[in-house]
Every structure is written in C-alpha cells, then in structure tokens.
Design a protein around this motif. Structure first.
Motif, PDB file in Angstrom:
ATOM      1  N   ASN A  31       1.066  -1.441  -0.263  1.00  0.00           N
ATOM      2  CA  ASN A  31       0.054  -0.060   0.167  1.00  0.00           C
ATOM      3  C   ASN A  31       0.990   1.805   0.219  1.00  0.00           C
ATOM      4  O   ASN A  31       0.512   2.484  -1.031  1.00  0.00           O
ATOM      5  N   GLN A 181       3.659  -0.919   7.029  1.00  0.00           N
ATOM      6  CA  GLN A 181       4.055   0.714   7.255  1.00  0.00           C
ATOM      7  C   GLN A 181       5.367   2.171   7.213  1.00  0.00           C
ATOM      8  O   GLN A 181       5.096   2.884   6.744  1.00  0.00           O
ATOM      9  N   PHE A 300      -9.479   0.179   7.644  1.00  0.00           N
ATOM     10  CA  PHE A 300      -8.126   0.759   6.601  1.00  0.00           C
ATOM     11  C   PHE A 300      -7.878   1.051   4.857  1.00  0.00           C
ATOM     12  O   PHE A 300      -7.595   2.264   5.063  1.00  0.00           O
ATOM     13  N   SER A 303      -9.796   4.991   6.261  1.00  0.00           N
ATOM     14  CA  SER A 303      -8.911   5.517   7.308  1.00  0.00           C
ATOM     15  C   SER A 303      -8.367   6.839   7.203  1.00  0.00           C
ATOM     16  O   SER A 303      -8.605   7.988   7.410  1.00  0.00           O
ATOM     17  N   THR A 304      -7.620   6.706   5.443  1.00  0.00           N
ATOM     18  CA  THR A 304      -6.908   8.206   5.389  1.00  0.00           C
ATOM     19  C   THR A 304      -7.840   8.711   5.055  1.00  0.00           C
ATOM     20  O   THR A 304      -7.423  10.030   5.773  1.00  0.00           O
ATOM     21  N   PRO A 315      -2.518  12.544   7.621  1.00  0.00           N
ATOM     22  CA  PRO A 315      -3.400  11.770   7.860  1.00  0.00           C
ATOM     23  C   PRO A 315      -2.117  10.651   7.768  1.00  0.00           C
ATOM     24  O   PRO A 315      -2.681   8.819   8.372  1.00  0.00           O
ATOM     25  N   VAL A 316      -1.141   9.778   6.974  1.00  0.00           N
ATOM     26  CA  VAL A 316      -0.407   8.519   7.146  1.00  0.00           C
ATOM     27  C   VAL A 316       0.440   8.049   8.556  1.00  0.00           C
ATOM     28  O   VAL A 316       0.479   6.583   8.688  1.00  0.00           O
ATOM     29  N   THR A 319      -2.836   6.927  10.189  1.00  0.00           N
ATOM     30  CA  THR A 319      -2.704   5.655   9.950  1.00  0.00           C
ATOM     31  C   THR A 319      -1.370   4.184  10.464  1.00  0.00           C
ATOM     32  O   THR A 319      -2.278   3.217  11.567  1.00  0.00           O
ATOM     33  N   VAL A 322      -2.817   4.093  13.689  1.00  0.00           N
ATOM     34  CA  VAL A 322      -4.040   2.739  13.578  1.00  0.00           C
ATOM     35  C   VAL A 322      -3.148   0.877  14.183  1.00  0.00           C
ATOM     36  O   VAL A 322      -3.919   0.701  15.078  1.00  0.00           O
TER      37      VAL A 322
END
Length: 502
Positions: A31, A181, A300, A303-304, A315-316, A319, A322
C-alpha cells in the motif's frame, strides 16, 4: 516436574510466528509505495512521459497512473496475493502431514525466499511481471503459513497457555503490518530508488526462520499419532516442557490416537460430507467469516480519507497510529484469552465493533453539517480496531485447532483458511464499488453483519478454554437436536476408515 514454559517452547513459538510476521508484512507492504510502483509500471509499459512529467507535475502523473493498463496490472499485483492464499490453503492438510509441521514450515520457506528475490530484482527486469509473480508466490506461501503456524503452536502449547500462544499468530501479523507501514514511509524505503528493496524484504524473515526451525522440536501429537514414534515423542515433550514424567501426556496422546484410528484421517471432501463434525465445521467457518466480513479491511481502506477530513495534517501517521493500537490490543487479547475465555472475548469484540460501525456511519453522514462529527468517525476507527484485536482478530486462527481432534484437524484448518482468504479477496475487490454505491452508509452493512455474527456466537459457540478435544466434542454432541445413535456414528466412522484404507 513439568515446567510448562521452557526456553525451547518459547523458541519454537517465536520461530513459528516469524511466518505470521512475514504474512503481515506482505499484507501491508504493497500500500505505501503505490504511486511509486505505478510510475515504474507506466515507464515499463511505455505510457510514462518523463518530459511531460517534469512540466505537468502531479496532474500528468495522475493521468498516467490512471492508464487502463497500469490500473489493471496494479490491481492484479494486489489481488493475486489473496488468490495465491486461497489456492494454497487447500494444501495445508497435505503439507502438514507429509513430512511434519516443522519440515513443512521449512519447505514452504523456499516459496517466500523466491518471492522476495523476484520482487527485489523487479527494477532490473519487467517490473509489473516480476512484482505480480512475486506477489502470487508470496500468496501461496502465506496461505500455507496461515494454516501451519496455528496448527503447530496449538499442538505444542500447554492447555493452560494454549489461547495466549495461539493469539501470538495474530500479534505477529499486526506487527508485520505496522513494520511494513513504517519502513514504507517515503524517506525510508517507499521511494523511487528503494521500493524494490521494500518489497523484497517480504522474504527476509524466511531466512531467519529456516535457521531457527533446525533447533525446534517436532509436534508431539504428530510424532505419536501420525508416526507412532514413542521415544521421539518423549524427547520432544521433555524439550518443550522440561525434564518431567511424560506418562500422563503419553496416555492422553494414546487416547487421541485410539480416537484418531476410529476417525481415520479425513480429506477435505470427506470432512464436508461427515455429519459427525458438521456443527464444529460450521462454527469454525462462521468464526472466520465473522473476522473477514466484520469490515476491518474496509476500515483500512477508509481511514486515510476520514483522517484527512478530520483535519489531520499527515494522515499517514494517523494510520500508523491505528497500527500501534492494533498491536496494543492484540497484546491485551494475549493476556486475557486464557482468563476470560474465547467466547466472551469474541462476543465483546463483535458487539463493540457493531456499535463503532454505527457511530462511524453517523459521523460520516453528518460531517458536512457539523465538522466535529469527523472526530466521532476518527474515534470510532480506533475503537473499531481495538475491539477487533481483542477477540475477532486472533481467536478464529487458533480455535479451529481446538474444535477438532487429530484426524480431521488439518482438513478443517485448510477449509477455514480457504474461507478466510476467499472473504479477504472478495472484500478487497468489491468494497470500493460498495462504497461508491452506499456512500457514507456503507458501514451499516457491516453493523448488520456484526450483529448477526454476535447472535450466532452467543447461541452456537461453546467455550473451549482449558478443555480437551474430547470435552469440546462432547459439548457439540449434547447440542445436537437429534443426535445419531452410537451405532450410527460408529458405522459412519468405519465407513470413513475403510474408504481411507482403500
């Protein structure tokens, strides 16, 4: 005296969960560098214009990333992983019984290392073909690993700690997701120069696991029940539990062996046809359905954009938050599962997720009217993930091994794994269309499903904490509305055994 927890047991569980870590990493790694990989696909396909990109910037990049061929190859790169998992999950039974649990995990690492090499060399060849091939092979590995790891851990764990150790599979998966991530951030490996290394690292845990597996004992139930090697079973038990009198455990294994001889080893087809295990199988499949159809993957996806609406500058990083919550509450599950029980934690998790899905729908529906509603949605995301990891996330992976005795266990785990991977693929493919169709009300669908799963588990799923396979089987026999007589059951067992021998 039996120690229950030893260094060898800890090493064996840690080594097995490296396969789970690898699965989590592979799930999350694709992703972060999406735009970078799409750009390389476009170059390879001849639809990327370097000159226009320098002049047009992001607009040109967006146009080329939206090219039908780039979109098709990117979608295939994502989806092929789940397809590989679906296919190989059927082979869990064969691989686990062919040469044993440890040698099975060792053999499938060839797939992971091959996949890692293919993806790490993607820049030197045709990127889209090498990434797709690598993801397909990694999917095959993860489908097998997601069955073998819980099976091995379930068979070597003391009954007292079986739930906690079973939940470590899910803990390793979420750690793998978070790791991918973090490493995938643009200033680390998620950039033009290093994206292929990021993908190639998917196979790195397999190298460490291959070395450590050489130090791990084989599963005692496999050695005794499948191979009939009493001395090796005693050695394995002592390595796992310390220097103690193994006669009690051997007696239990002998009882399981006698039961397994009545049952005979079951193929997937035979298990599906057998009325004796129908209720256990139905419960096992519903547990896996509740995990995947809960909406966790959709969270998922969404969420962003929710974090962006709530005014989060990066926003990353939200995430990533999360992902941290994922790990914290999986650890909570590890600590609670052998005290509170599987059934209770699953009910609490599904009920909490249902409430959070409703809260998220309210927040999304009214965020244009009141901007503060975005914070309700954002809070609901964190709570949704927390409730998922308390029960519905980790428990389905190991409860299947608890529901079935040695004979049908590998086939049941294979079926449950295939069900899980199939649902994963369906949600991944169709959620974007569902979201377009339903808009902010999409999570109402998941709320209804979660409510239904909660009712089912309350009515049909027994508590398995601290119980042997025989005790769990007895609970299902009592729950039958019209239980077959003993002669009928024995006749079916004899028929299954004779067909196996034939």
């Amino acid at each position: 005296m039996e120690k229950q927890l030893t260094g060898t047991l800890a090493l064996a569980v840690f080594t097995a969960t490296l396969g789970s870590l690898q699965m989590g990493y592979s799930l999350g790694v694709i992703n972060a560098p999406q735009k970078v990989i799409e750009r390389h696909y476009a170059r390879s396909l001849g639809v990327y214009n370097e000159e226009l990109a320098r002049i047009g910037g992001n607009a040109t990049e967006h146009e080329e990333a939206s090219d039908p061929s780039v979109v098709m190859y990117w979608s295939l790169s994502v989806a092929i992983f789940s397809i590989g998992g679906m296919v190989s999950s059927f082979l869990v039974s064969f691989v686990s019984d062919f040469r044993g649990r440890v040698k099975g995990m060792l053999a499938i690492n060839v797939l992971a290392i091959t996949a890692g090499l293919l993806m790490s060399l993607a820049k030197m060849g045709t990127p889209y073909l090498m990434v797709i091939a690598g993801r397909a092979i990694m999917g095959l590995y993860c489908g097998l690993s997601s069955g073998l790891v819980p099976l091995y851990i379930g068979e070597i764990s003391p009954v007292k700690y079986r739930g906690a150790m079973g939940a470590l599979h899910q803990l390793a998966v979420v750690i793998g997701i978070l790791l991918s991530q973090v490493i995938g951030l643009e200033f680390l490996l998620g950039n033009d120069d290093m994206w292929h290394v990021l993908l190639g690292l998917s196979g790195a845990p397999a190298i460490l696991q291959s070395l450590l597996l050489l130090l791990c004992p084989e599963s005692p139930p496999y050695l005794y029940i499948k191979l009939g090697k009493v001395e090796e079973t005693c050695k394995s038990l002592k390595r796992l539990k310390g220097d103690y009198d193994t006669s009690k455990d051997i007696a239990e294994l002998q009882a399981q062996k006698e039961e397994a001889m009545k049952e005979a080893k079951m193929s997937i087809l035979r298990l599906l046809r057998s009325s004796v295990y129908r209720q256990q199988l139905f419960v096992a499949l519903m547990m896996h359905l509740s995990q995947q159809l809960s909406g966790i993957n959709a969270i998922f996806y969404y969420s962003t954009s929710i974090f962006q609406t709530a005014g989060v500058g990066q926003p990353v990083y939200a995430t990533l938050g999360v992902g941290v919550v994922n790990i914290i509450f999986t650890l909570v599950s590890v600590m609670l599962v052998d005290r509170t029980g599987r059934r209770t934690l699953t009910l609490v998790g599904l009920g909490g997720m249902c409430c959070c899905a409703v809260a998220m729908t309210v927040g999304l529906a009214f965020q244009d009217v009141n901007s503060r509603m975005s914070y309700l949605s954002m809070t609901a995301i964190f709570m949704f993930v927390s409730f998922f990891e308390i029960g519905p996330g980790p428990i389905p992976w190991f409860i299947v091994a608890e529901l079935f005795s040695q004979g049908p266990r590998p086939a049941a785990i294979a079926l449950a794994g295939c069900c899980n991977w199939t649902c994963n693929f369906i949600i991944g493919m169709f959620f974007p269309y569902l979201e377009t169709l339903c808009g902010s009300y999409v999570f109402i669908i998941f709320a209804v499903l979660l409510f239904g799963f909660s009712i089912f588990i309350y009515l049909r799923v027994p508590e398995t904490k601290g119980k042997t396979c025989e005790e769990i089987a007895a609970v299902f026999h009592r729950k039958r509305r019209a239980p077959p007589s003993k002669p009928q059951e024995e006749a079916e067992m004899v028929q299954l055994k004779s067909s196996t021998e034939a």
